[in-house]
Scaffold this motif. Structure first.
Motif, PDB file in Angstrom:
ATOM      1  N   PRO A   1       0.822  -1.220   0.000  1.00  0.00           N
ATOM      2  CA  PRO A   1       0.000   0.000   0.000  1.00  0.00           C
ATOM      3  C   PRO A   1       0.853   1.266   0.000  1.00  0.00           C
ATOM      4  O   PRO A   1       2.068   1.211   0.241  1.00  0.00           O
ATOM      5  CB  PRO A   1      -0.797  -0.125   1.305  1.00  0.00           C
ATOM      6  N   PRO A   2       0.243   2.428  -0.285  1.00  0.00           N
ATOM      7  CA  PRO A   2       0.979   3.699  -0.252  1.00  0.00           C
ATOM      8  C   PRO A   2       1.667   3.913   1.095  1.00  0.00           C
ATOM      9  O   PRO A   2       1.118   3.574   2.145  1.00  0.00           O
ATOM     10  CB  PRO A   2      -0.124   4.742  -0.484  1.00  0.00           C
ATOM     11  N   ARG A   3       2.850   4.487   1.030  1.00  0.00           N
ATOM     12  CA  ARG A   3       3.642   4.645   2.255  1.00  0.00           C
ATOM     13  C   ARG A   3       3.375   5.958   2.970  1.00  0.00           C
ATOM     14  O   ARG A   3       3.673   6.093   4.162  1.00  0.00           O
ATOM     15  CB  ARG A   3       5.129   4.534   1.896  1.00  0.00           C
ATOM     16  N   THR A   4       2.853   6.933   2.232  1.00  0.00           N
ATOM     17  CA  THR A   4       2.518   8.225   2.833  1.00  0.00           C
ATOM     18  C   THR A   4       1.208   8.722   2.233  1.00  0.00           C
ATOM     19  O   THR A   4       0.757   8.218   1.196  1.00  0.00           O
ATOM     20  CB  THR A   4       3.611   9.276   2.556  1.00  0.00           C
ATOM     21  N   LEU A   5       0.606   9.719   2.859  1.00  0.00           N
ATOM     22  CA  LEU A   5      -0.618  10.302   2.323  1.00  0.00           C
ATOM     23  C   LEU A   5      -0.342  10.944   0.966  1.00  0.00           C
ATOM     24  O   LEU A   5      -1.146  10.813   0.034  1.00  0.00           O
ATOM     25  CB  LEU A   5      -1.174  11.344   3.298  1.00  0.00           C
ATOM     26  N   ARG A   6       0.784  11.619   0.846  1.00  0.00           N
ATOM     27  CA  ARG A   6       1.142  12.254  -0.428  1.00  0.00           C
ATOM     28  C   ARG A   6       1.244  11.208  -1.544  1.00  0.00           C
ATOM     29  O   ARG A   6       0.763  11.413  -2.657  1.00  0.00           O
ATOM     30  CB  ARG A   6       2.460  13.019  -0.279  1.00  0.00           C
ATOM     31  N   GLU A   7       1.881  10.057  -1.231  1.00  0.00           N
ATOM     32  CA  GLU A   7       2.015   9.017  -2.240  1.00  0.00           C
ATOM     33  C   GLU A   7       0.653   8.424  -2.589  1.00  0.00           C
ATOM     34  O   GLU A   7       0.378   8.115  -3.755  1.00  0.00           O
ATOM     35  CB  GLU A   7       2.942   7.900  -1.748  1.00  0.00           C
ATOM     36  N   ALA A   8      -0.227   8.295  -1.594  1.00  0.00           N
ATOM     37  CA  ALA A   8      -1.571   7.758  -1.855  1.00  0.00           C
ATOM     38  C   ALA A   8      -2.322   8.640  -2.847  1.00  0.00           C
ATOM     39  O   ALA A   8      -2.948   8.142  -3.797  1.00  0.00           O
ATOM     40  CB  ALA A   8      -2.347   7.631  -0.548  1.00  0.00           C
ATOM     41  N   VAL A   9      -2.244   9.955  -2.645  1.00  0.00           N
ATOM     42  CA  VAL A   9      -2.926  10.887  -3.553  1.00  0.00           C
ATOM     43  C   VAL A   9      -2.346  10.785  -4.955  1.00  0.00           C
ATOM     44  O   VAL A   9      -3.079  10.759  -5.952  1.00  0.00           O
ATOM     45  CB  VAL A   9      -2.808  12.331  -3.013  1.00  0.00           C
ATOM     46  N   ARG A  10      -1.024  10.691  -5.044  1.00  0.00           N
ATOM     47  CA  ARG A  10      -0.388  10.605  -6.360  1.00  0.00           C
ATOM     48  C   ARG A  10      -0.761   9.309  -7.077  1.00  0.00           C
ATOM     49  O   ARG A  10      -1.066   9.315  -8.289  1.00  0.00           O
ATOM     50  CB  ARG A  10       1.134  10.702  -6.210  1.00  0.00           C
ATOM     51  N   LEU A  11      -0.749   8.190  -6.361  1.00  0.00           N
ATOM     52  CA  LEU A  11      -1.074   6.910  -6.983  1.00  0.00           C
ATOM     53  C   LEU A  11      -2.523   6.868  -7.463  1.00  0.00           C
ATOM     54  O   LEU A  11      -2.826   6.311  -8.534  1.00  0.00           O
ATOM     55  CB  LEU A  11      -0.810   5.759  -6.001  1.00  0.00           C
ATOM     56  N   ILE A  12      -3.427   7.468  -6.693  1.00  0.00           N
ATOM     57  CA  ILE A  12      -4.837   7.533  -7.116  1.00  0.00           C
ATOM     58  C   ILE A  12      -4.960   8.364  -8.390  1.00  0.00           C
ATOM     59  O   ILE A  12      -5.673   7.994  -9.332  1.00  0.00           O
ATOM     60  CB  ILE A  12      -5.711   8.123  -5.992  1.00  0.00           C
ATOM     61  N   ALA A  13      -4.238   9.486  -8.433  1.00  0.00           N
ATOM     62  CA  ALA A  13      -4.275  10.339  -9.629  1.00  0.00           C
ATOM     63  C   ALA A  13      -3.713   9.600 -10.843  1.00  0.00           C
ATOM     64  O   ALA A  13      -4.246   9.705 -11.952  1.00  0.00           O
ATOM     65  CB  ALA A  13      -3.493  11.627  -9.375  1.00  0.00           C
ATOM     66  N   GLU A  14      -2.640   8.824 -10.647  1.00  0.00           N
ATOM     67  CA  GLU A  14      -2.047   8.082 -11.755  1.00  0.00           C
ATOM     68  C   GLU A  14      -2.992   6.985 -12.248  1.00  0.00           C
ATOM     69  O   GLU A  14      -3.128   6.762 -13.459  1.00  0.00           O
ATOM     70  CB  GLU A  14      -0.712   7.478 -11.315  1.00  0.00           C
ATOM     71  N   ALA A  15      -3.650   6.299 -11.315  1.00  0.00           N
ATOM     72  CA  ALA A  15      -4.617   5.270 -11.710  1.00  0.00           C
ATOM     73  C   ALA A  15      -5.763   5.903 -12.493  1.00  0.00           C
ATOM     74  O   ALA A  15      -6.250   5.333 -13.483  1.00  0.00           O
ATOM     75  CB  ALA A  15      -5.142   4.539 -10.476  1.00  0.00           C
ATOM     76  N   ALA A  16      -6.189   7.094 -12.071  1.00  0.00           N
ATOM     77  CA  ALA A  16      -7.267   7.797 -12.780  1.00  0.00           C
ATOM     78  C   ALA A  16      -6.838   8.148 -14.199  1.00  0.00           C
ATOM     79  O   ALA A  16      -7.637   8.050 -15.144  1.00  0.00           O
ATOM     80  CB  ALA A  16      -7.669   9.052 -12.014  1.00  0.00           C
ATOM     81  N   ARG A  17      -5.562   8.545 -14.373  1.00  0.00           N
ATOM     82  CA  ARG A  17      -5.069   8.844 -15.726  1.00  0.00           C
ATOM     83  C   ARG A  17      -5.085   7.576 -16.588  1.00  0.00           C
ATOM     84  O   ARG A  17      -5.433   7.615 -17.774  1.00  0.00           O
ATOM     85  CB  ARG A  17      -3.647   9.401 -15.663  1.00  0.00           C
ATOM     86  N   GLY A  18      -4.709   6.451 -15.991  1.00  0.00           N
ATOM     87  CA  GLY A  18      -4.719   5.193 -16.726  1.00  0.00           C
ATOM     88  C   GLY A  18      -6.123   4.807 -17.164  1.00  0.00           C
ATOM     89  O   GLY A  18      -6.341   4.377 -18.298  1.00  0.00           O
ATOM     90  N   ILE A  19      -7.087   4.969 -16.272  1.00  0.00           N
ATOM     91  CA  ILE A  19      -8.486   4.660 -16.600  1.00  0.00           C
ATOM     92  C   ILE A  19      -8.996   5.601 -17.689  1.00  0.00           C
ATOM     93  O   ILE A  19      -9.687   5.188 -18.630  1.00  0.00           O
ATOM     94  CB  ILE A  19      -9.364   4.760 -15.345  1.00  0.00           C
ATOM     95  N   SER A  20      -8.621   6.879 -17.600  1.00  0.00           N
ATOM     96  CA  SER A  20      -9.028   7.856 -18.608  1.00  0.00           C
ATOM     97  C   SER A  20      -8.456   7.489 -19.981  1.00  0.00           C
ATOM     98  O   SER A  20      -9.159   7.562 -20.997  1.00  0.00           O
ATOM     99  CB  SER A  20      -8.564   9.257 -18.201  1.00  0.00           C
ATOM    100  N   ASP A  21      -7.186   7.060 -20.009  1.00  0.00           N
ATOM    101  CA  ASP A  21      -6.568   6.645 -21.270  1.00  0.00           C
ATOM    102  C   ASP A  21      -7.302   5.434 -21.856  1.00  0.00           C
ATOM    103  O   ASP A  21      -7.489   5.338 -23.073  1.00  0.00           O
ATOM    104  CB  ASP A  21      -5.092   6.306 -21.052  1.00  0.00           C
ATOM    105  N   ALA A  22      -7.712   4.515 -20.988  1.00  0.00           N
ATOM    106  CA  ALA A  22      -8.428   3.327 -21.453  1.00  0.00           C
ATOM    107  C   ALA A  22      -9.806   3.693 -22.000  1.00  0.00           C
ATOM    108  O   ALA A  22     -10.235   3.189 -23.043  1.00  0.00           O
ATOM    109  CB  ALA A  22      -8.566   2.317 -20.317  1.00  0.00           C
ATOM    110  N   HIS A  23     -10.503   4.592 -21.297  1.00  0.00           N
ATOM    111  CA  HIS A  23     -11.845   4.984 -21.737  1.00  0.00           C
ATOM    112  C   HIS A  23     -11.805   5.651 -23.110  1.00  0.00           C
ATOM    113  O   HIS A  23     -12.745   5.512 -23.899  1.00  0.00           O
ATOM    114  CB  HIS A  23     -12.474   5.924 -20.710  1.00  0.00           C
ATOM    115  N   ARG A  24     -10.727   6.372 -23.391  1.00  0.00           N
ATOM    116  CA  ARG A  24     -10.612   7.004 -24.710  1.00  0.00           C
ATOM    117  C   ARG A  24     -10.531   5.967 -25.830  1.00  0.00           C
ATOM    118  O   ARG A  24     -10.860   6.261 -26.980  1.00  0.00           O
ATOM    119  CB  ARG A  24      -9.391   7.932 -24.749  1.00  0.00           C
ATOM    120  N   GLU A  25     -10.079   4.755 -25.477  1.00  0.00           N
ATOM    121  CA  GLU A  25     -10.013   3.677 -26.463  1.00  0.00           C
ATOM    122  C   GLU A  25     -11.248   2.782 -26.404  1.00  0.00           C
ATOM    123  O   GLU A  25     -11.302   1.744 -27.084  1.00  0.00           O
ATOM    124  CB  GLU A  25      -8.758   2.819 -26.222  1.00  0.00           C
ATOM    125  N   GLY A  26     -12.234   3.158 -25.589  1.00  0.00           N
ATOM    126  CA  GLY A  26     -13.433   2.346 -25.471  1.00  0.00           C
ATOM    127  C   GLY A  26     -13.233   1.078 -24.662  1.00  0.00           C
ATOM    128  O   GLY A  26     -13.949   0.087 -24.836  1.00  0.00           O
TER     129      GLY A  26
END
Length: 300
Positions: free
Chosen positions: A180-205
């Motif tokens: 799991p994330p080691r700090t609160l800052r890292e948790a926020v960053r990892l969530i944002a990165e996962a959201a970018r990945g999901i957004s990239d996938a949605h653009r491809e349907g």
């Protein structure tokens, strides 16, 4: 005729079969229950020894065919098992054609009715291979073994630590449930990165349908989030008898909604959106279907 087969012929046929096919073949043998039990235990012991051999450094070469025998075959060399679920295992493997290290997911088919499920998994993986993102694990190839077992070859989420640069040894990343994330800052960053990945996938349907910490890998050195297992919550490939009885297990069944339509109730209960609880469409047929799938991934 069956009478022409020798014991050696039967054993050779059972040894070459997949786990599911072997169990079915043993059940059909015209022998006593004690013999069937002996055969089942013998091959279970053989599989345990094979896994122990892999873990001790020995390697297995598997040559495979493309679906429908199209093009050249695949050629993988398994090195070690790095993950196991209810109906699949993941191996660190060498792709001998390309000379690269991959993560090879092998699916265990539960019964003969799963031909359609197998093809659906391969179609989902082929669709996900279109997604190019820094935050989605890239799918390199899909296909099936000679016995029909489907596989997905993926980018291996691993890096060479700076202190191992001379040896080339790689650390393999783990999912956020294990690491799991080691700090609160890292948790926020990892969530944002996962959201970018999901957004990239949605653009491809492409839609995930089961986004949760266990399906987000974290690179061991860069600490970068990468999403895996798009669209793999397929009813016929989720063996409810083998999964955990806790609420953390993946649920995947086909139900009939209030309008009489067949929909898929799929996901992991703590991470399921209200739309998932009502059943998601198995295919995108309208803008409303697309919005429901997007909301399900965002909720996760």
């Amino acid at each position: 005729s069956p009478a022409d087969f020798t014991c050696e012929d039967i054993l050779a046929q059972l040894e070459g079969a997949s786990t599911a096919q072997r169990a079915a073949d043993i059940s059909r043998l015209q022998v006593g229950p004690d013999t069937k039990e002996f055969l089942a235990e013998h091959f279970a012991d053989m599989e345990r020894l094979q896994r122990a051999a892999f873990q001790s450094g020995r390697r297995l070469r598997i040559q495979t065919t493309r679906p429908h025998s199209e093009g050249a075959g695949f050629d993988f060399e398994l090195e070690e098992e790095i993950g196991r679920g209810a109906t699949s295992s993941v191996w660190k493997a060498q792709d001998k054609r390309l000379g690269t290290t991959v993560a090879l997911k092998l699916f265990e088919l539960l019964d003969a009715r799963q031909t359609e499920a197998r093809q659906r998994v391969l179609r989902e993986a082929q669709a996900a291979s279109r997604v190019i993102s820094n935050h989605v694990v890239r799918i390199r190839d899909v296909g099936q073994l000679e016995d029909g077992t489907p596989f997905i070859a993926m980018e291996l989420c691993a890096e060479v630590p700076s202190d191992e640069a001379a040896t080339g040894l790689r650390d393999i990343g783990h999912n956020l449930e294990v690491d799991p994330p080691r700090t609160l800052r890292e948790a926020v960053r990892l969530i944002a990165e996962a959201a970018r990945g999901i957004s990239d996938a949605h653009r491809e349907g492409v839609y995930h349908r089961d986004l949760k910490p266990a399906n987000i890998l974290c690179r061991p050195t860069a600490r970068r989030a990468e999403i895996i297992d798009f669209g793999l919550a397929v009813p016929e490939l989720v063996d409810q008898a083998k999964t955990s009885s806790s609420a953390e297990r993946t649920l995947s069944v086909v139900i009939q909604n209030d309008l009489g339509q067949r929909v898929v109730l799929a996901g992991t209960p703590p991470y399921m959106s209200p739309e998932q609880c009502q059943g998601l469409p198995s295919a995108v047929e309208s803008g409303d279907d697309r919005q429901r799938l997007i909301r399900a991934d965002v909720y996760g």
